[in-house]
Write a protein that holds these residues in place. Structure first.
Motif, PDB file in Angstrom:
ATOM      1  N   THR A  25       0.845  -1.193   0.000  1.00  0.00           N
ATOM      2  CA  THR A  25       0.000   0.000   0.000  1.00  0.00           C
ATOM      3  C   THR A  25       0.880   1.242   0.000  1.00  0.00           C
ATOM      4  N   ILE A  26       0.640   2.117  -0.961  1.00  0.00           N
ATOM      5  CA  ILE A  26       1.397   3.364  -1.104  1.00  0.00           C
ATOM      6  C   ILE A  26       0.580   4.566  -0.643  1.00  0.00           C
ATOM      7  N   LEU A  27      -0.735   4.416  -0.630  1.00  0.00           N
ATOM      8  CA  LEU A  27      -1.613   5.544  -0.312  1.00  0.00           C
ATOM      9  C   LEU A  27      -2.547   5.152   0.830  1.00  0.00           C
ATOM     10  N   PRO A  28      -2.033   5.098   2.065  1.00  0.00           N
ATOM     11  CA  PRO A  28      -2.894   4.745   3.197  1.00  0.00           C
ATOM     12  C   PRO A  28      -4.074   5.706   3.307  1.00  0.00           C
ATOM     13  N   GLY A  29      -5.214   5.170   3.673  1.00  0.00           N
ATOM     14  CA  GLY A  29      -6.402   5.996   3.803  1.00  0.00           C
ATOM     15  C   GLY A  29      -7.248   6.061   2.551  1.00  0.00           C
ATOM     16  N   HIS A  30      -6.715   5.608   1.429  1.00  0.00           N
ATOM     17  CA  HIS A  30      -7.516   5.585   0.205  1.00  0.00           C
ATOM     18  C   HIS A  30      -8.617   4.539   0.349  1.00  0.00           C
ATOM     19  N   GLU A  31      -9.760   4.801  -0.271  1.00  0.00           N
ATOM     20  CA  GLU A  31     -10.905   3.901  -0.175  1.00  0.00           C
ATOM     21  C   GLU A  31     -10.577   2.488  -0.639  1.00  0.00           C
ATOM     22  N   ALA A  75      -8.997   0.059   2.124  1.00  0.00           N
ATOM     23  CA  ALA A  75      -9.696  -0.149   3.391  1.00  0.00           C
ATOM     24  C   ALA A  75      -9.761  -1.637   3.737  1.00  0.00           C
ATOM     25  N   GLY A  76      -9.253  -1.998   4.920  1.00  0.00           N
ATOM     26  CA  GLY A  76      -9.306  -3.379   5.376  1.00  0.00           C
ATOM     27  C   GLY A  76      -8.336  -4.314   4.697  1.00  0.00           C
ATOM     28  N   VAL A  77      -7.392  -3.771   3.926  1.00  0.00           N
ATOM     29  CA  VAL A  77      -6.430  -4.594   3.183  1.00  0.00           C
ATOM     30  C   VAL A  77      -5.114  -4.606   3.945  1.00  0.00           C
ATOM     31  N   PRO A  78      -4.559  -5.779   4.269  1.00  0.00           N
ATOM     32  CA  PRO A  78      -3.277  -5.824   4.973  1.00  0.00           C
ATOM     33  C   PRO A  78      -2.149  -5.266   4.120  1.00  0.00           C
ATOM     34  N   LEU A  90      -1.484   6.812  -7.039  1.00  0.00           N
ATOM     35  CA  LEU A  90      -0.769   5.544  -7.015  1.00  0.00           C
ATOM     36  C   LEU A  90      -1.105   4.853  -5.703  1.00  0.00           C
ATOM     37  N   VAL A  91      -1.873   3.778  -5.786  1.00  0.00           N
ATOM     38  CA  VAL A  91      -2.423   3.125  -4.596  1.00  0.00           C
ATOM     39  C   VAL A  91      -1.539   1.971  -4.130  1.00  0.00           C
ATOM     40  N   PHE A  92      -1.035   1.162  -5.067  1.00  0.00           N
ATOM     41  CA  PHE A  92      -0.196   0.009  -4.734  1.00  0.00           C
ATOM     42  C   PHE A  92       1.047  -0.019  -5.629  1.00  0.00           C
ATOM     43  N   ILE A  93       2.140  -0.566  -5.076  1.00  0.00           N
ATOM     44  CA  ILE A  93       3.234  -1.051  -5.906  1.00  0.00           C
ATOM     45  C   ILE A  93       3.492  -2.498  -5.502  1.00  0.00           C
ATOM     46  N   SER A  94       4.041  -3.263  -6.440  1.00  0.00           N
ATOM     47  CA  SER A  94       4.390  -4.659  -6.172  1.00  0.00           C
ATOM     48  C   SER A  94       5.901  -4.834  -6.257  1.00  0.00           C
TER      49      SER A  94
END
Length: 244
Positions: A131-137, A140-143, A166-170
């Motif tokens: 997760t790169i953007l904590p608090g984004h919808e 929510a609830g994602v480890p 940018l919400v996630f990176i892998s």
């Protein structure tokens, strides 16, 4: 809310390595996942590439709040007319989730304006979804991170425009990284690219991945009150935008 899951439904019927994981098609698992996550107030239908108009007649799209798109080997066979129909619906407010290899689809290219080309890929890698953007919808609830034991590495540079969010990176066991959860605003619509979803691995059965998809559908769905459509008057700078 009405959701449509689109799938080319080719590899599940051709390759045992895929049918052993998704014997009834990726679309069936995605439909079940969304029905469970989103509850009885959401209708989830399926559209397949082999159907007339690829299952995406204007009446279907007009009744779709969010469209999920999964494609891979048959992407060039998608009708340009249907691509344009989808593009216009997104600009008018329909949400779109671009899943895994569909980032190279005609629909993705039409809305993002680049080649959407992936630099490299490799099967079998484990993946950490950060997760790169904590608090984004969508998170929510994602480890953090989500552990994907077996998937597919996609490499950077990935030829996409800079995400609005940018919400996630892998990160992968070979050391590569990927912008794997990217959000854009196009016209009145919202677009989200989510990279995990390799067809030979049971990624869409993972509870954390199902949660991401459901969150993304909620995020991409049109608001209860339509937003004013904007058009640009003249050239750059982009501040010259006025209501249509």
């Amino acid at each position: 809310m009405n959701v449509t899951v689109w799938n080319e439904f080719f590899e599940e019927r051709k390759y045992p390595s895929v049918s052993s994981v998704y014997p009834d098609g990726l679309h069936t698992v995605l439909r079940q996942a969304l029905a469970e996550q989103l509850g009885p107030g959401t209708g989830v239908r399926v559209a397949l590439q082999e159907e007339p108009e690829h299952g995406l007649g204007q009446d279907v799209l007009d009744d779709t709040d969010v469209l999920l798109w999964w494609g891979h080997l048959k992407q060039d066979e998608v009708s340009d007319e249907v691509v344009e129909r989808v593009r216009r619906r997104v600009l008018d407010g329909m949400g779109l989730l671009i899943l895994h290899s569909a980032i190279e689809s005609k629909v993705a290219k039409a809305l993002l304006g680049t080649s959407c080309r992936i630099t490299g890929w490799r099967h079998g890698d484990s993946e950490l979804l950060w997760t790169i953007l904590p608090g984004h919808e969508i998170v929510a609830g994602v480890p953090n991170p989500v552990v994907i034991p077996h998937g597919e590495m996609y490499g950077e540079p990935l030829d996409i425009p800079a995400p609005d969010e940018l919400v996630f990176i892998s990160s992968y066991e070979g050391g590569e990284v990927l912008r794997s959860g990217c959000a854009w605003h196009r016209g009145r619509g919202r677009v989200f690219f989510f990279a995990p979803g390799h067809e030979e691995a049971p990624i869409y059965f993972q509870p954390e991945i199902r949660r991401v998809l459901a969150n993304a559908v909620r995020w991409a769905a049109p608001p209860a009150q339509p937003q004013p459509r904007l058009t640009r008057q003249g050239e750059w700078p982009a501040k010259w935008w006025v209501p249509a």
